[in-house]
Design a protein around this motif. Structure first.
Motif, PDB file in Angstrom:
ATOM      1  N   GLU A 134       0.916  -1.245  -0.124  1.00 38.12           N
ATOM      2  CA  GLU A 134       0.051   0.018  -0.166  1.00 38.12           C
ATOM      3  C   GLU A 134       1.040   1.257   0.009  1.00 38.12           C
ATOM      4  OE1 GLU A 134      -2.903   2.391   3.273  1.00 38.12           O
ATOM      5  OE2 GLU A 134      -2.994  -0.044   3.093  1.00 38.12           O
ATOM      6  N   ILE A 135       1.935   1.316   0.668  1.00 39.08           N
ATOM      7  CA  ILE A 135       2.820   2.434   0.753  1.00 39.08           C
ATOM      8  C   ILE A 135       3.569   2.575  -0.560  1.00 39.08           C
ATOM      9  CG2 ILE A 135       4.962   3.126   1.813  1.00 39.08           C
ATOM     10  CD1 ILE A 135       4.022   1.957   4.635  1.00 39.08           C
ATOM     11  N   TYR A 184       3.754   5.961  -4.416  1.00 41.19           N
ATOM     12  CA  TYR A 184       4.774   6.092  -5.130  1.00 41.19           C
ATOM     13  C   TYR A 184       4.513   6.082  -6.836  1.00 41.19           C
ATOM     14  CZ  TYR A 184       6.589   7.713  -1.019  1.00 41.19           C
ATOM     15  OH  TYR A 184       6.558   8.176   0.262  1.00 41.19           O
ATOM     16  N   TYR A 185       4.002   4.954  -7.030  1.00 41.52           N
ATOM     17  CA  TYR A 185       3.630   4.701  -8.490  1.00 41.52           C
ATOM     18  C   TYR A 185       2.514   5.555  -9.059  1.00 41.52           C
ATOM     19  CZ  TYR A 185       6.553   0.649  -8.374  1.00 41.52           C
ATOM     20  OH  TYR A 185       7.616  -0.147  -8.393  1.00 41.52           O
ATOM     21  N   LYS A 186       1.485   5.801  -8.218  1.00 43.17           N
ATOM     22  CA  LYS A 186       0.369   6.675  -8.402  1.00 43.17           C
ATOM     23  C   LYS A 186       0.711   8.084  -8.736  1.00 43.17           C
ATOM     24  CE  LYS A 186      -4.592   7.821  -6.902  1.00 43.17           C
ATOM     25  NZ  LYS A 186      -4.466   8.801  -7.799  1.00 43.17           N
ATOM     26  N   GLU A 187       1.649   8.446  -7.688  1.00 44.19           N
ATOM     27  CA  GLU A 187       2.224   9.736  -7.777  1.00 44.19           C
ATOM     28  C   GLU A 187       2.780  10.119  -9.172  1.00 44.19           C
ATOM     29  OE1 GLU A 187       6.379  11.113  -6.343  1.00 44.19           O
ATOM     30  OE2 GLU A 187       5.089  11.231  -4.776  1.00 44.19           O
ATOM     31  N   ASP A 188       3.430   9.211  -9.808  1.00 42.09           N
ATOM     32  CA  ASP A 188       4.067   9.533 -11.136  1.00 42.09           C
ATOM     33  C   ASP A 188       2.925   9.371 -12.151  1.00 42.09           C
ATOM     34  OD1 ASP A 188       6.650   9.509 -10.194  1.00 42.09           O
ATOM     35  OD2 ASP A 188       7.123   7.704 -10.619  1.00 42.09           O
ATOM     36  N   GLU A 189       2.027   8.738 -12.024  1.00 38.84           N
ATOM     37  CA  GLU A 189       0.779   8.470 -13.059  1.00 38.84           C
ATOM     38  C   GLU A 189       0.035   9.929 -13.172  1.00 38.84           C
ATOM     39  OE1 GLU A 189      -1.547   5.393 -11.869  1.00 38.84           O
ATOM     40  OE2 GLU A 189       0.022   3.857 -12.200  1.00 38.84           O
TER      41      GLU A 189
END
Length: 121
Positions: A106-107, A111-116
């Motif tokens: 979850e953490i 950081y993947y969503k942030e880039d998307e």
């Protein structure tokens, strides 16, 4: 290191000694984000090693390595100053407290969503 040594007119051995002494210097490419798992006494006793083991599997890297996609560099620290929040880890400047292996996916997803979110629509 040789470029730095030549530029400063210093022996390569002196530059290499400094680079290898300080943990914040690196001779390998670093990821966009740095994950540091605390392995100080409080964090270690409360499960820090299990966090390290789980991250090694999730990221498919060892301690000191950078993921194949260049997103994360994975390190351990002897103390991050959050002993009362043990076990703790940080990603860049964000400290995560009372982490357990089940919270790690979850953490990391953040950081993947942030880039998307940064990509134009």
């Amino acid at each position: 290191q040789k470029v730095v040594a030549d530029g400063l007119d210093l022996p390569l051995s002196e530059v290499s000694g400094v680079v290898s002494f300080y943990s914040f210097f690196s001779t390998q490419p670093r990821g966009e984000h740095t994950i540091r798992v605390c392995l100080g006494t409080a964090c270690y006793v409360r499960g820090g090693k299990k966090i390290v083991e789980r991250l090694e599997k999730l990221l498919d890297v060892g301690v000191g390595d950078t993921t194949a996609d260049g997103r994360f560099t994975f390190e351990v620290a002897r103390c991050i100053g959050a002993c009362g929040l043990a076990p703790a880890m940080s990603i860049d400047d964000v400290v995560y407290k009372q982490v357990n292996p089940d919270k790690l996916e979850e953490i990391l997803k953040r950081y993947y969503k942030e880039d998307e979110d940064d990509e134009p629509i």
